[in-house]
Structures are given as structure tokens and as C-alpha cells.
Design a protein around this motif. Structure first.
Motif, PDB file in Angstrom:
ATOM      1  N   ARG A   1      18.890  22.891  25.568  1.00 52.89           N
ATOM      2  CA  ARG A   1      18.371  22.701  24.215  1.00 52.89           C
ATOM      3  C   ARG A   1      17.835  24.027  23.696  1.00 52.89           C
ATOM      4  NH1 ARG A   1      18.371  17.597  22.729  1.00 52.89           N
ATOM      5  NH2 ARG A   1      18.566  15.997  24.313  1.00 52.89           N
ATOM      6  N   TRP A   2      18.307  24.408  22.528  1.00 49.44           N
ATOM      7  CA  TRP A   2      17.943  25.689  21.915  1.00 49.44           C
ATOM      8  C   TRP A   2      17.386  25.469  20.523  1.00 49.44           C
ATOM      9  CZ3 TRP A   2      18.756  30.395  24.387  1.00 49.44           C
ATOM     10  CH2 TRP A   2      19.524  30.353  25.550  1.00 49.44           C
ATOM     11  N   VAL A   3      16.452  26.315  20.121  1.00 41.83           N
ATOM     12  CA  VAL A   3      15.982  26.401  18.738  1.00 41.83           C
ATOM     13  C   VAL A   3      16.274  27.830  18.294  1.00 41.83           C
ATOM     14  CG1 VAL A   3      14.004  26.290  17.189  1.00 41.83           C
ATOM     15  CG2 VAL A   3      14.188  24.676  19.095  1.00 41.83           C
ATOM     16  N   ILE A   4      16.969  27.963  17.154  1.00 44.48           N
ATOM     17  CA  ILE A   4      17.411  29.278  16.680  1.00 44.48           C
ATOM     18  C   ILE A   4      16.951  29.480  15.237  1.00 44.48           C
ATOM     19  CG2 ILE A   4      19.391  30.755  16.206  1.00 44.48           C
ATOM     20  CD1 ILE A   4      20.935  29.160  18.316  1.00 44.48           C
ATOM     21  N   TYR A   5      16.372  30.647  14.967  1.00 43.57           N
ATOM     22  CA  TYR A   5      15.999  31.068  13.616  1.00 43.57           C
ATOM     23  C   TYR A   5      16.855  32.282  13.270  1.00 43.57           C
ATOM     24  CZ  TYR A   5      11.929  28.105  14.273  1.00 43.57           C
ATOM     25  OH  TYR A   5      11.109  27.025  14.505  1.00 43.57           O
ATOM     26  N   THR A   6      17.475  32.264  12.080  1.00 43.83           N
ATOM     27  CA  THR A   6      18.368  33.360  11.696  1.00 43.83           C
ATOM     28  C   THR A   6      18.036  33.881  10.308  1.00 43.83           C
ATOM     29  OG1 THR A   6      20.048  31.942  10.671  1.00 43.83           O
ATOM     30  CG2 THR A   6      20.254  32.336  13.035  1.00 43.83           C
ATOM     31  N   ASP A   7      18.417  35.132  10.078  1.00 46.46           N
ATOM     32  CA  ASP A   7      18.292  35.719   8.744  1.00 46.46           C
ATOM     33  C   ASP A   7      19.210  36.930   8.648  1.00 46.46           C
ATOM     34  OD1 ASP A   7      17.457  35.894   6.132  1.00 46.46           O
ATOM     35  OD2 ASP A   7      15.478  36.691   6.581  1.00 46.46           O
ATOM     36  N   GLY A   8      19.566  37.260   7.436  1.00 45.45           N
ATOM     37  CA  GLY A   8      20.365  38.445   7.159  1.00 45.45           C
ATOM     38  C   GLY A   8      20.052  38.948   5.771  1.00 45.45           C
ATOM     39  N   ALA A   9      20.249  40.242   5.551  1.00 52.48           N
ATOM     40  CA  ALA A   9      19.953  40.826   4.236  1.00 52.48           C
ATOM     41  C   ALA A   9      20.674  42.159   4.110  1.00 52.48           C
ATOM     42  CB  ALA A   9      18.455  41.024   4.073  1.00 52.48           C
ATOM     43  N   CYS A  10      20.731  42.666   2.889  1.00 55.75           N
ATOM     44  CA  CYS A  10      21.220  44.021   2.673  1.00 55.75           C
ATOM     45  C   CYS A  10      20.554  44.604   1.439  1.00 55.75           C
ATOM     46  CB  CYS A  10      22.735  44.077   2.586  1.00 55.75           C
ATOM     47  SG  CYS A  10      23.478  43.435   1.101  1.00 55.75           S
ATOM     48  N   ARG A  11      20.549  45.924   1.384  1.00 56.36           N
ATOM     49  CA  ARG A  11      19.989  46.637   0.238  1.00 56.36           C
ATOM     50  C   ARG A  11      21.160  47.038  -0.640  1.00 56.36           C
ATOM     51  NH1 ARG A  11      16.761  51.675   1.788  1.00 56.36           N
ATOM     52  NH2 ARG A  11      15.836  50.072   3.091  1.00 56.36           N
ATOM     53  N   GLY A  12      21.218  46.470  -1.835  1.00 56.18           N
ATOM     54  CA  GLY A  12      22.412  46.604  -2.656  1.00 56.18           C
ATOM     55  C   GLY A  12      23.405  45.552  -2.188  1.00 56.18           C
ATOM     56  N   ASN A  13      24.413  45.311  -2.969  1.00 54.85           N
ATOM     57  CA  ASN A  13      25.392  44.299  -2.591  1.00 54.85           C
ATOM     58  C   ASN A  13      26.759  44.704  -3.145  1.00 54.85           C
ATOM     59  OD1 ASN A  13      26.007  41.981  -1.197  1.00 54.85           O
ATOM     60  ND2 ASN A  13      25.444  40.592  -2.836  1.00 54.85           N
ATOM     61  N   PRO A  14      27.533  45.518  -2.425  1.00 52.50           N
ATOM     62  CA  PRO A  14      27.362  45.880  -1.020  1.00 52.50           C
ATOM     63  C   PRO A  14      26.385  47.031  -0.822  1.00 52.50           C
ATOM     64  CG  PRO A  14      29.422  46.776  -1.823  1.00 52.50           C
ATOM     65  CD  PRO A  14      28.827  45.975  -2.961  1.00 52.50           C
ATOM     66  N   GLY A  15      26.013  47.203   0.443  1.00 51.39           N
ATOM     67  CA  GLY A  15      25.106  48.267   0.842  1.00 51.39           C
ATOM     68  C   GLY A  15      24.774  48.135   2.312  1.00 51.39           C
ATOM     69  N   PRO A  16      23.827  48.923   2.802  1.00 53.63           N
ATOM     70  CA  PRO A  16      23.433  48.797   4.202  1.00 53.63           C
ATOM     71  C   PRO A  16      22.691  47.486   4.432  1.00 53.63           C
ATOM     72  CG  PRO A  16      22.023  50.366   3.057  1.00 53.63           C
ATOM     73  CD  PRO A  16      23.099  49.975   2.099  1.00 53.63           C
ATOM     74  N   GLY A  17      22.962  46.858   5.562  1.00 54.53           N
ATOM     75  CA  GLY A  17      22.324  45.567   5.826  1.00 54.53           C
ATOM     76  C   GLY A  17      22.182  45.286   7.295  1.00 54.53           C
ATOM     77  N   GLY A  18      21.516  44.178   7.573  1.00 55.11           N
ATOM     78  CA  GLY A  18      21.307  43.792   8.961  1.00 55.11           C
ATOM     79  C   GLY A  18      21.123  42.294   9.091  1.00 55.11           C
ATOM     80  N   TRP A  19      21.156  41.838  10.324  1.00 58.69           N
ATOM     81  CA  TRP A  19      20.991  40.423  10.641  1.00 58.69           C
ATOM     82  C   TRP A  19      20.132  40.310  11.891  1.00 58.69           C
ATOM     83  CZ3 TRP A  19      22.514  38.928  15.441  1.00 58.69           C
ATOM     84  CH2 TRP A  19      23.392  39.777  16.114  1.00 58.69           C
ATOM     85  N   GLY A  20      19.527  39.146  12.050  1.00 64.23           N
ATOM     86  CA  GLY A  20      18.717  38.901  13.232  1.00 64.23           C
ATOM     87  C   GLY A  20      18.708  37.426  13.573  1.00 64.23           C
ATOM     88  N   ALA A  21      18.494  37.152  14.850  1.00 58.86           N
ATOM     89  CA  ALA A  21      18.382  35.776  15.332  1.00 58.86           C
ATOM     90  C   ALA A  21      17.379  35.751  16.479  1.00 58.86           C
ATOM     91  CB  ALA A  21      19.731  35.255  15.803  1.00 58.86           C
ATOM     92  N   VAL A  22      16.529  34.735  16.461  1.00 61.46           N
ATOM     93  CA  VAL A  22      15.586  34.515  17.554  1.00 61.46           C
ATOM     94  C   VAL A  22      15.944  33.177  18.181  1.00 61.46           C
ATOM     95  CG1 VAL A  22      13.178  34.341  18.223  1.00 61.46           C
ATOM     96  CG2 VAL A  22      13.821  35.813  16.306  1.00 61.46           C
ATOM     97  N   LEU A  23      16.184  33.185  19.486  1.00 59.20           N
ATOM     98  CA  LEU A  23      16.624  32.004  20.221  1.00 59.20           C
ATOM     99  C   LEU A  23      15.533  31.605  21.214  1.00 59.20           C
ATOM    100  CD1 LEU A  23      19.118  34.140  19.784  1.00 59.20           C
ATOM    101  CD2 LEU A  23      20.388  32.390  20.978  1.00 59.20           C
TER     102      LEU A  23
END
Length: 91
Positions: free
Chosen positions: A4-26
Motif C-alpha cells: 500500500r502506497w500513498v503518493i503526492y505529485t506535482d510539476g511546474a515550469c517557468r514560462g510555457n514552454p520553459g524550464p520545469g521540474g516534477w516531484g513525487a513523494v512516496l
């Protein structure tokens, strides 16, 4: 035994398109793993989708998952999918 897992995720970028990143905590059994990544030229939607894809990709196939996201794009992509089962003819 099903993990059983609980996962929180998010992603974003500066500009669209532009530099961006993503993250997940499991989370599982009191333990925590963090995943993250970045792209120099991407879109917000791509980063929002990458986070759960990468997180789910590291889990065993039989895992039970509670996934949390602030993205309607991700939520709708998961909940609005219509599954079709193919029946192939026997040759």
C-alpha cells in the motif's frame, strides 16, 4: 502481499514552454522516498504528468495506490479514461 502506497505529485515550469521540474513523494509503511527531475525546455502539463508516471513506474505491479495531485489535467487523465478490452481471434 499487496503493498500500500500513498503518493503526492506535482510539476511546474517557468514560462510555457520553459524550464520545469516534477516531484513525487512516496510513502509506505512509515518510510518515505522522493523522486524528482527537471527539463530545460518543457511545458507545465508535461511536468504535471511526468510526476505520477515516474512514481507509478517504480512500484510493484500489484501495489495499492492512493495518488494525490493538485492538477485537474492529471486527475481527469486518470479518472476519465475509458478502458477497452480487446478480444483477439484464436488462429
Amino acid at each position: 502481499m499487496t503493498e500500500r502506497w500513498v503518493i503526492y505529485t506535482d510539476g511546474a515550469c517557468r514560462g510555457n514552454p520553459g524550464p520545469g521540474g516534477w516531484g513525487a513523494v512516496l510513502y509506505r509503511d512509515g518510510g518515505k522516498n522522493e523522486l524528482s527531475g527537471a527539463e530545460s525546455n518543457t511545458t507545465n502539463n508535461r511536468m504535471e504528468l511526468t510526476a505520477p508516471v515516474k512514481a507509478l513506474g517504480v512500484l510493484p505491479d500489484s501495489s495499492h495506490v492512493s495518488l494525490y495531485t493538485d492538477s485537474q489535467y492529471v486527475k481527469n487523465g486518470i479518472t476519465a479514461v475509458s478502458y477497452t478490452h480487446l478480444t483477439l481471434p484464436t488462429i
